[in-house]
Design a protein around this motif. Structure first.
Motif, PDB file in Angstrom:
ATOM      1  N   UNK A 847      -3.769  28.951  17.387  1.00  0.00           N
ATOM      2  CA  UNK A 847      -4.339  29.572  18.588  1.00  0.00           C
ATOM      3  C   UNK A 847      -3.587  29.119  19.839  1.00  0.00           C
ATOM      4  N   UNK A 848      -3.186  27.836  19.865  1.00  0.00           N
ATOM      5  CA  UNK A 848      -2.399  27.354  21.014  1.00  0.00           C
ATOM      6  C   UNK A 848      -1.097  28.146  21.149  1.00  0.00           C
ATOM      7  N   UNK A 849      -0.370  28.325  20.039  1.00  0.00           N
ATOM      8  CA  UNK A 849       0.910  29.034  20.111  1.00  0.00           C
ATOM      9  C   UNK A 849       0.715  30.491  20.530  1.00  0.00           C
ATOM     10  N   UNK A 850      -0.411  31.099  20.087  1.00  0.00           N
ATOM     11  CA  UNK A 850      -0.699  32.465  20.516  1.00  0.00           C
ATOM     12  C   UNK A 850      -0.936  32.512  22.033  1.00  0.00           C
ATOM     13  N   UNK A 851      -1.673  31.526  22.539  1.00  0.00           N
ATOM     14  CA  UNK A 851      -1.932  31.480  23.984  1.00  0.00           C
ATOM     15  C   UNK A 851      -0.651  31.214  24.749  1.00  0.00           C
ATOM     16  N   UNK A 852       0.225  30.372  24.194  1.00  0.00           N
ATOM     17  CA  UNK A 852       1.498  30.108  24.878  1.00  0.00           C
ATOM     18  C   UNK A 852       2.298  31.401  25.016  1.00  0.00           C
ATOM     19  N   UNK A 853       2.350  32.205  23.937  1.00  0.00           N
ATOM     20  CA  UNK A 853       3.109  33.459  23.978  1.00  0.00           C
ATOM     21  C   UNK A 853       2.511  34.409  25.011  1.00  0.00           C
ATOM     22  N   UNK A 854       1.193  34.427  25.129  1.00  0.00           N
ATOM     23  CA  UNK A 854       0.567  35.300  26.124  1.00  0.00           C
ATOM     24  C   UNK A 854       0.914  34.847  27.539  1.00  0.00           C
ATOM     25  N   UNK A 855       0.876  33.523  27.789  1.00  0.00           N
ATOM     26  CA  UNK A 855       1.262  33.010  29.117  1.00  0.00           C
ATOM     27  C   UNK A 855       2.727  33.321  29.406  1.00  0.00           C
ATOM     28  N   UNK A 856       3.557  33.159  28.385  1.00  0.00           N
ATOM     29  CA  UNK A 856       4.990  33.425  28.591  1.00  0.00           C
ATOM     30  C   UNK A 856       5.224  34.887  28.943  1.00  0.00           C
ATOM     31  N   UNK A 857       4.480  35.782  28.272  1.00  0.00           N
ATOM     32  CA  UNK A 857       4.618  37.213  28.560  1.00  0.00           C
ATOM     33  C   UNK A 857       4.172  37.521  29.992  1.00  0.00           C
ATOM     34  N   UNK A 858       3.097  36.850  30.442  1.00  0.00           N
ATOM     35  CA  UNK A 858       2.643  37.067  31.822  1.00  0.00           C
ATOM     36  C   UNK A 858       3.707  36.625  32.821  1.00  0.00           C
ATOM     37  N   UNK A 859       4.292  35.445  32.577  1.00  0.00           N
ATOM     38  CA  UNK A 859       5.336  34.955  33.489  1.00  0.00           C
ATOM     39  C   UNK A 859       6.535  35.883  33.485  1.00  0.00           C
ATOM     40  N   UNK A 860       6.903  36.408  32.316  1.00  0.00           N
ATOM     41  CA  UNK A 860       8.040  37.327  32.246  1.00  0.00           C
ATOM     42  C   UNK A 860       7.774  38.595  33.037  1.00  0.00           C
ATOM     43  N   UNK A 865      -1.369  33.183  36.852  1.00  0.00           N
ATOM     44  CA  UNK A 865      -2.798  33.016  37.099  1.00  0.00           C
ATOM     45  C   UNK A 865      -3.034  31.755  37.924  1.00  0.00           C
ATOM     46  N   UNK A 866      -3.845  31.895  38.950  1.00  0.00           N
ATOM     47  CA  UNK A 866      -4.218  30.769  39.811  1.00  0.00           C
ATOM     48  C   UNK A 866      -5.718  30.562  39.646  1.00  0.00           C
ATOM     49  N   UNK A 867      -6.096  29.888  38.573  1.00  0.00           N
ATOM     50  CA  UNK A 867      -7.518  29.730  38.242  1.00  0.00           C
ATOM     51  C   UNK A 867      -8.097  28.499  38.934  1.00  0.00           C
ATOM     52  N   UNK A 868      -8.405  28.692  40.229  1.00  0.00           N
ATOM     53  CA  UNK A 868      -9.003  27.642  41.041  1.00  0.00           C
ATOM     54  C   UNK A 868     -10.329  28.122  41.580  1.00  0.00           C
ATOM     55  N   UNK A 869     -11.162  27.198  42.025  1.00  0.00           N
ATOM     56  CA  UNK A 869     -12.467  27.541  42.592  1.00  0.00           C
ATOM     57  C   UNK A 869     -12.276  28.466  43.791  1.00  0.00           C
ATOM     58  N   UNK A 870     -13.169  29.446  43.892  1.00  0.00           N
ATOM     59  CA  UNK A 870     -13.070  30.380  45.002  1.00  0.00           C
ATOM     60  C   UNK A 870     -12.337  31.658  44.650  1.00  0.00           C
ATOM     61  N   UNK A 871     -11.949  31.830  43.375  1.00  0.00           N
ATOM     62  CA  UNK A 871     -11.290  33.056  42.916  1.00  0.00           C
ATOM     63  C   UNK A 871     -12.124  33.677  41.804  1.00  0.00           C
ATOM     64  N   UNK A 872     -11.936  34.954  41.594  1.00  0.00           N
ATOM     65  CA  UNK A 872     -12.666  35.681  40.546  1.00  0.00           C
ATOM     66  C   UNK A 872     -11.758  35.929  39.354  1.00  0.00           C
ATOM     67  N   UNK A 873     -12.358  35.919  38.183  1.00  0.00           N
ATOM     68  CA  UNK A 873     -11.595  36.095  36.946  1.00  0.00           C
ATOM     69  C   UNK A 873     -10.946  37.472  36.910  1.00  0.00           C
ATOM     70  N   UNK A 874      -9.692  37.506  36.458  1.00  0.00           N
ATOM     71  CA  UNK A 874      -8.972  38.757  36.220  1.00  0.00           C
ATOM     72  C   UNK A 874      -8.895  38.946  34.709  1.00  0.00           C
ATOM     73  N   UNK A 875      -9.565  39.981  34.209  1.00  0.00           N
ATOM     74  CA  UNK A 875      -9.697  40.175  32.765  1.00  0.00           C
ATOM     75  C   UNK A 875      -8.350  40.219  32.059  1.00  0.00           C
ATOM     76  N   UNK A 876      -7.359  40.855  32.668  1.00  0.00           N
ATOM     77  CA  UNK A 876      -6.064  41.012  31.998  1.00  0.00           C
ATOM     78  C   UNK A 876      -5.338  39.689  31.797  1.00  0.00           C
ATOM     79  N   UNK A 877      -5.779  38.642  32.514  1.00  0.00           N
ATOM     80  CA  UNK A 877      -5.111  37.345  32.398  1.00  0.00           C
ATOM     81  C   UNK A 877      -5.785  36.419  31.393  1.00  0.00           C
ATOM     82  N   UNK A 878      -6.944  36.836  30.860  1.00  0.00           N
ATOM     83  CA  UNK A 878      -7.654  35.995  29.904  1.00  0.00           C
ATOM     84  C   UNK A 878      -6.953  36.031  28.550  1.00  0.00           C
ATOM     85  N   UNK A 879      -7.101  34.933  27.795  1.00  0.00           N
ATOM     86  CA  UNK A 879      -6.535  34.894  26.443  1.00  0.00           C
ATOM     87  C   UNK A 879      -7.275  35.881  25.535  1.00  0.00           C
TER      88      UNK A 879
END
Length: 906
Positions: A847-860, A865-879
């Motif tokens: 599952x970790x490697x799958x999440x890594x590939x998803x993060x890598x695809x987002x960066x590409x 994703x800036x998941x800090x307090x005061x922001x709302x979740x963006x569905x497309x960025x979730x694992x």
């Protein structure tokens, strides 16, 4: 012989407002200047003796006369130098009041005790001001001086011996001629009202700006504004201005210099100049236990007897491992010596330089340490002070040799003078039979010789061809000449007149003994009259600048409110911000700029087209954790290479304790590799003694005064922890332990590295990886339950790739003495934690490697994703369902709080 006229004033030694031309044969100054002149004419010049030296000599006199019945005995046993200074002040004030050293006071009283001490002190303590004046009086009995003394203050304003001297000199008091401002102006009306004295009817002002109180939020704020006023104040060369500066004034010259204007030289004296701090910091290196904060200050200081290329690596070592002699310290020295080898032209030259550097480090830092009580040998301390002086002199010689004399060169001369004064004081103590000096007395001596320090010599009063000169003064009492415009900056408070420290009975005894002390009511009246002098001196305009953050208000305003109905007051902040139409003449406003909103927080950062974030060649747990759970943090740390500022601070938290415990465990298992024969009682004794040896090298903060309870808790926690860990290892039939095992391997994204805290091995070859933490047992247990154990998963993967099979994994928590193991019975008595989702570790890794590939695809795609307090979740960025659980917020231990945006209402 030329006839000399001396214009005298009580406060004139600090400077004087003098608008007239200098005249031949005319001297102006205060009592000290007059006394020095008289002594030079009468052949009575006295050698310059520091107040510190006088106090040490008087301390010796007190010591000779001390016994349990003395009124100062208890205090003297605790703070001999402080008591000596206080009683020396008493003695000196009595001489100014007419005392001649004779016996005074009733038997057993404090005056009688001081009189008895004076029988010893009178022949060895250098003369005080009162004694010097009395010597001049005696000399004048046999000669005559052609001198006219004119005092701007009442002759009764001076101490009694000065009154006798002034009478002998035929001094006369002169009235100060203050030409009044025009009667139609507020300033003129106030001056006349003050001359009238108290009356029932208060004066109502018109608010014409000639008499004004300006109220600012702080000194820094008003300093900026006054700096903008300097050109306007000097624009008309027919207008002469004066600036009365009271209190801390460093901001004023800084603000003026920042505008490229001629400075006024109103900076206060300071003992915090870097060069003047070297001596006390160097002496702190003598005490045991070493204070890591002082050690870091010495190493991180801008200047010092060790070159910066030596200090900097050692400072970084101390910040990470607070102490001297630990692994980081030795590694830093090896790095320093290695660089010398690389830069030297020959082996002989390299060996010579390395020897010199090693000797310098040993002398300044690794020298013998002494207990604060009874202290260090005086000879050792004096030799170290001389070494600091030699270093300063070498720098001065280098400046001269290179023909590059810095503007702050006078500070170097002042620093060598302080060193000489301290050496003299130490030799004085030796002459009194002292062998050692304790840390408290030495610090007091250093403070005494440094005094208030000195003003910056590179900031001096300047003039410019297109600006009129401006007088800058520090005491209202020196305003004895007319001046067109006066700004009283810092008219916030005034030093109160201290009451005499003697009882009424003692005051009567002093008076009977010929000690005529000043009447404090008369002193207060003179002080109150002096506060009015700047008001009377001004002929066109007077402005007070006061500050809201001041602790009190200047008493002069009480006087003014007694005769004025409403003081005209202007708020400075609204004026400079363009929010007030109140006129302050031509006084400048700041240029107002359009407000710029701070960037708001956003859950998604989108990169521009063509911007690519490359992969890193090698990752570790710490980098992969932020990559997966908080990609914005990974981007800022690694590709963007943003680092927190390198402000070194001594490590003093749970991480330090964890590192010390980890080092102790590593050293124990290296010394006792046979787990089966290990004895818990022996291990506890060994660990405790070993930690006591580690603390001075890597954890000296825990040795400081006041830290004993915390230190003992730390030792107890680690001692108990090693016993508990050993029991777990023996119950599991572990036969060997390796610590700090470095492994490398790969994952779906590339190369991977990690360092295992503890690798345990049984006879059957089965192994377990234990990550050692200082605290947080509940947090770690929840992390295992919620499948948030990426660190253990990485270590397990690296171990498998190295051919070690599937290990058991878990955490050992030192402070709680708990061993938490993930879903495995490797350790029979450990707390076995089963993840809530029931998955084995290999599925978590997938599952970790799958999440890594998803993060890598987002960066590409340029999405971060800036998941800090005061922001709302963006569905497309979730694992997705095959990956890890997304973190709604991830900002623990983040150094980028100011870079991720602000709340809308911030």
């Amino acid at each position: 012989m030329m006839e000399i006229t001396f214009t005298l004033g009580v406060a004139f030694d600090s400077g004087v407002l003098r608008t007239g031309s200098d005249e031949i044969g005319h001297i102006i100054g205060g009592p000290v200047k007059l006394l020095n002149w008289l002594e030079s004419q009468l052949g009575l010049q006295q050698p310059v003796v520091s107040s510190t030296s006088r106090a040490i000599t008087y301390r010796s006199c007190l010591k000779q006369c001390d016994h349990p019945g003395q009124f100062f005995h208890d205090s003297f046993s605790v703070d001999p130098l402080g008591v000596a200074k206080a009683l020396l002040d008493w003695r000196d004030s009595w001489y100014l009041a007419g005392w001649n050293g004779q016996s005074i006071g009733e038997p057993g009283s404090r005056p009688e005790s001081i009189s008895a001490i004076e029988a010893v002190a009178i022949d060895c303590v250098p003369l005080c001001e009162g004694q010097r004046v009395q010597s001049v009086l005696r000399a004048l009995d046999d000669c005559t001086l052609t001198l006219n003394v004119v005092s701007c203050d009442s002759l009764d304003s001076y101490p009694v011996v000065w009154r006798l001297l002034l009478a002998k000199l035929g001094a006369i008091q002169t009235s100060i001629d203050y030409p009044l401002a025009p009667v139609e102006t507020d300033l003129g009306r106030v001056q006349r009202k003050l001359d009238e004295g108290p009356s029932a009817e208060k004066l109502e002002l018109n608010g014409d700006g000639t008499f004004l109180v300006v109220e600012a939020p702080s000194r820094a704020f008003s300093a900026e504004w006054v700096a903008t006023r300097v050109p306007a104040l000097g624009a008309d060369k027919n207008v002469v201005s004066a600036l009365l500066v009271q209190g801390d004034a460093a901001e004023l010259d800084i603000s003026i210099a920042a505008r490229g204007l001629p400075t006024l030289s109103v900076s206060n004296h300071s003992a915090s100049r870097p060069l003047m701090q070297v001596l006390p910091l160097a002496l702190e290196m003598l005490w045991a236990p070493i204070n890591p904060s002082h050690l870091l200050e010495f190493l991180a200081h801008p200047v010092g007897p060790l070159p910066s290329k030596i200090r900097t690596p050692l400072a970084e070592a101390v910040a990470s491992q607070p102490g001297i002699g630990g692994p980081a310290w030795l590694s830093a020295i090896a790095q320093i010596l290695g660089r010398v080898e690389e830069e030297s032209e020959s082996l002989i030259e390299a060996e010579k330089k390395k020897r010199e550097i090693s000797e310098s480090i040993a002398y300044w830092l690794e020298c013998e340490k002494y207990s604060p009580l009874p202290g260090a040998p005086i000879g050792v301390v004096a030799e170290r002070v001389a070494a600091v002086k030699d270093w300063i002199n070498q720098r001065v010689a280098q400046f001269h040799a290179n023909d590059e004399l810095p503007a702050d060169l006078p500070i170097y001369y002042r620093a060598t003078g302080q060193a000489d004064e301290l050496i003299a004081a130490l030799h004085e103590l030796e002459g009194q039979g002292e062998n050692d000096i304790d840390s408290d007395l030495l610090r007091r001596l250093v403070h005494s010789v440094r005094g208030e320090g000195m003003a910056r010599p590179d900031i001096r009063a300047e003039v410019a061809s297109d600006l009129a000169s401006m007088f800058t003064l520090a005491d209202p009492a020196v305003f004895v000449s007319p001046i067109d415009s006066v700004i009283w900056w810092g008219a916030d408070d005034a030093r109160s007149i201290p009451r005499y420290p003697w009882s009424r009975a003692e005051l009567r005894q002093l008076k009977l003994g010929g000690v005529e002390l000043h009447d404090l009511n008369e002193v207060s009246e003179w002080r109150a009259e002096s506060w009015l002098r700047p008001i009377r001196s001004a002929t066109k305009k007077l402005m007070f600048v006061v500050h809201k953050d001041a602790e009190s208000q200047h008493p002069v305003f009480d006087h003014l409110r007694s005769v004025i109905k409403d003081l005209p007051t202007a708020e400075l902040q609204p004026h400079v911000q363009g929010q007030s139409n109140a006129s302050l003449d031509s006084y400048s406003r700041y240029e107002m700029l359009d407000a710029v909103s701070l960037p708001r927080k956003s859950r998604l950062w989108a990169l521009g087209s063509g911007v690519k974030i490359p992969k890193r060649a090698m990752e570790s747990f710490s980098s992969l954790e932020s990559f997966v759970y908080g990609p914005y943090m990974w981007v800022l740390r690694y590709p963007a290479k943003i680092r927190a500022g390198k402000i070194l601070s001594v490590s003093d938290d749970n991480m330090l304790k964890g590192n010390l415990a980890h080092q102790a465990f590593e050293d124990y298992f290296a010394a006792f590799p046979d787990i089966a024969s290990a004895n818990s009682a022996t291990a506890k004794t060994w660990i405790r003694e070993h930690l006591r040896g580690l603390l001075p090298k890597q954890g000296a903060v825990l040795l400081l005064p006041g830290r004993a309870p915390e230190r003992e808790r730390f030792l107890s926690d680690v001692v108990q922890a090693i016993a508990i860990l050993l029991e777990h290892l023996k119950q599991a039939n572990v036969v060997s332990v390796e610590m700090e095992t470095e492994l490398s391997g790969s994952y779906v994204g590339g190369e991977l590295t990690g360092r295992l805290d503890l690798l345990a091995r049984k006879n059957d070859g089965r192994e377990a990886i234990v990550d050692i933490k200082w605290g947080g047992a509940n947090y770690r247990q929840k992390a295992l339950e919620q499948s948030k154990y990426l660190q253990l998963a990485i270590y397990s993967a690296l171990h498998r790739q190295s051919g070690g099979g599937i290990p058991a994994v878990g955490y050992f928590i030192i402070a709680q003495g708990e061993l938490l193991v993930l879903n495995d019975n490797y350790f029979p008595n450990a707390v076995i934690v089963t993840p809530e989702n029931g998955e084995p570790l290999q599925e978590f890794w997938a599952r970790f490697e799958q999440s890594w590939k998803q993060r890598r695809a987002q960066l590409d795609q340029g999405e971060i994703e800036v998941n800090v307090a005061g922001t709302s979740i963006v569905e497309d960025l979730l694992f997705d369902e095959k990956g890890l659980r997304s973190e709604e917020t991830y900002e623990s231990f983040s150094e980028f709080g100011a870079l991720v945006g602000w709340e809308a209402d911030a």
